[in-house]
Design an enzyme around this catalytic site. Structure first.
Site, PDB file in Angstrom:
ATOM      1  N   TYR A  14       4.904 -35.811   5.820  1.00 36.47           N
ATOM      2  CA  TYR A  14       6.114 -36.284   5.148  1.00 36.47           C
ATOM      3  C   TYR A  14       7.246 -35.252   5.172  1.00 36.47           C
ATOM      4  O   TYR A  14       8.287 -35.477   4.575  1.00 36.47           O
ATOM      5  CB  TYR A  14       5.769 -36.761   3.735  1.00 36.47           C
ATOM      6  CG  TYR A  14       4.986 -38.050   3.828  1.00 36.47           C
ATOM      7  CD1 TYR A  14       5.620 -39.274   3.743  1.00 36.47           C
ATOM      8  CD2 TYR A  14       3.631 -38.030   4.113  1.00 36.47           C
ATOM      9  CE1 TYR A  14       4.919 -40.459   3.912  1.00 36.47           C
ATOM     10  CE2 TYR A  14       2.914 -39.205   4.289  1.00 36.47           C
ATOM     11  CZ  TYR A  14       3.564 -40.415   4.191  1.00 36.47           C
ATOM     12  OH  TYR A  14       2.868 -41.581   4.384  1.00 36.47           O
TER      13      TYR A  14
ATOM     14  N   TYR B  81      17.971 -25.569  -3.997  1.00 39.40           N
ATOM     15  CA  TYR B  81      18.775 -25.371  -5.203  1.00 39.40           C
ATOM     16  C   TYR B  81      19.823 -24.275  -5.032  1.00 39.40           C
ATOM     17  O   TYR B  81      20.836 -24.273  -5.720  1.00 39.40           O
ATOM     18  CB  TYR B  81      17.875 -25.048  -6.390  1.00 39.40           C
ATOM     19  CG  TYR B  81      17.154 -26.257  -6.934  1.00 39.40           C
ATOM     20  CD1 TYR B  81      17.836 -27.274  -7.615  1.00 39.40           C
ATOM     21  CD2 TYR B  81      15.788 -26.407  -6.762  1.00 39.40           C
ATOM     22  CE1 TYR B  81      17.182 -28.389  -8.100  1.00 39.40           C
ATOM     23  CE2 TYR B  81      15.116 -27.515  -7.249  1.00 39.40           C
ATOM     24  CZ  TYR B  81      15.820 -28.496  -7.915  1.00 39.40           C
ATOM     25  OH  TYR B  81      15.159 -29.607  -8.390  1.00 39.40           O
TER      26      TYR B  81
ATOM     27  N   GLU C 276      11.979 -39.161  -3.587  1.00 34.55           N
ATOM     28  CA  GLU C 276      11.418 -40.069  -2.603  1.00 34.55           C
ATOM     29  C   GLU C 276      10.421 -41.065  -3.183  1.00 34.55           C
ATOM     30  O   GLU C 276       9.690 -40.757  -4.125  1.00 34.55           O
ATOM     31  CB  GLU C 276      10.695 -39.276  -1.505  1.00 34.55           C
ATOM     32  CG  GLU C 276      11.598 -38.343  -0.730  1.00 34.55           C
ATOM     33  CD  GLU C 276      10.872 -37.584   0.358  1.00 34.55           C
ATOM     34  OE1 GLU C 276      11.531 -36.807   1.076  1.00 34.55           O
ATOM     35  OE2 GLU C 276       9.644 -37.750   0.494  1.00 34.55           O
TER      36      GLU C 276
ATOM     37  N   HIS D 117       5.630 -27.613 -10.098  1.00 34.43           N
ATOM     38  CA  HIS D 117       5.190 -28.491  -9.016  1.00 34.43           C
ATOM     39  C   HIS D 117       3.678 -28.618  -8.927  1.00 34.43           C
ATOM     40  O   HIS D 117       3.074 -28.430  -7.882  1.00 34.43           O
ATOM     41  CB  HIS D 117       5.754 -28.007  -7.669  1.00 34.43           C
ATOM     42  CG  HIS D 117       7.243 -28.007  -7.606  1.00 34.43           C
ATOM     43  ND1 HIS D 117       7.929 -27.744  -6.445  1.00 34.43           N
ATOM     44  CD2 HIS D 117       8.194 -28.221  -8.564  1.00 34.43           C
ATOM     45  CE1 HIS D 117       9.240 -27.806  -6.676  1.00 34.43           C
ATOM     46  NE2 HIS D 117       9.407 -28.088  -7.969  1.00 34.43           N
TER      47      HIS D 117
END
Length: 240
Positions: free
Chosen positions: A120, A131, A110, A18
């Site tokens: 957000y 997960y 998204e 990420h």
């Protein structure tokens, strides 16, 4: 030679997940950076870090005085929006609006319209789940948080974002083109003002890592993984 560091993701985090790390220069010359939450979850909501954020800087790395949290100084001043997970695409439309694509957890990917100072929601809300199966409340449960303009269940794993402005595909002008990893596809999204919806999906048979527009309006795709190819897309009636 003569390299100069103008921005760092803070705090420094070990691990490979990420990153975000997409760059775009906006219509007014500001540098925009997508910064992932590095699989740390909570920092996306912490304004004392720049993880899980969209960052807005001057090209030299200094902070614009009209950023939403500029008066707080430090990394907080860099933040334009927050509550992001892994934003792997940022692009401006013809009206100068900034959009981003980001991977949800287990589903719930998204497409967001990026608004000054907006939250957000991640990891407080998502249209996907963790997960390990733990539930995350949907965006609809928190109307005070900014919801995506389009989302995907099942996941497409969006890798990149291009808003097309070329002439080779005139019927696509103004559409968003999104590379799909898990979906192994190229996804076209159309806009109606600030609303968005998926219009077409093209099966590519392999993971698409990046989508770019060439100077002639051709669309370039980069495949992911060993043996990945660089592919040029042009209309059928051309000789290329």
């Amino acid at each position: 030679e003569q390299q100069e560091i103008i921005w760092r993701q803070q705090p420094k985090v070990t691990g490979r997940g990420h990153f975000g790390q997409r760059l775009a220069f906006g219509p007014k010359g500001y540098l925009w950076i997508s910064s992932g939450e590095r699989q740390q979850f909570d920092p996306a909501q912490d304004l004392q870090t720049n993880l899980g954020k969209i960052i807005r800087l001057n090209p030299d790395g200094s902070t614009p005085s009209d950023n939403p949290f500029a008066d707080q100084g430090g990394v907080t001043a860099q933040i334009w929006s927050y509550g992001h997970r892994n934003p792997l695409g940022i692009a401006f439309d013809a009206q100068g609006r900034l959009w981003n694509t980001e991977m949800g957890p287990a589903h719930g990917d998204e497409l967001n319209l990026v608004i000054r100072g907006a939250n957000y929601g991640y990891p407080l809300v998502s249209n996907g789940n963790h997960y390990d199966g733990r539930k995350i409340p949907d965006h609809s449960t928190r109307p005070d948080l900014e919801a995506p303009k389009e989302y995907w269940i099942p996941s497409i794993a969006p890798s990149s974002l291009l808003i097309y402005s070329g002439n080779l595909f005139p019927e696509w002008r103004g559409s968003a083109l999104i590379g799909g990893l898990v979906s192994q596809s190229l996804i076209r999204v159309t806009f109606d003002g600030t609303s968005a919806h998926e219009a077409e999906r093209f099966a590519m048979g392999t993971r698409i890592r990046a989508v770019e527009q060439g100077p002639d309006g051709a669309i370039w795709l980069l495949e992911d993984g060993d043996g990945g190819r660089l592919i040029k897309l042009t209309p059928k009636d051309t000789t290329e």
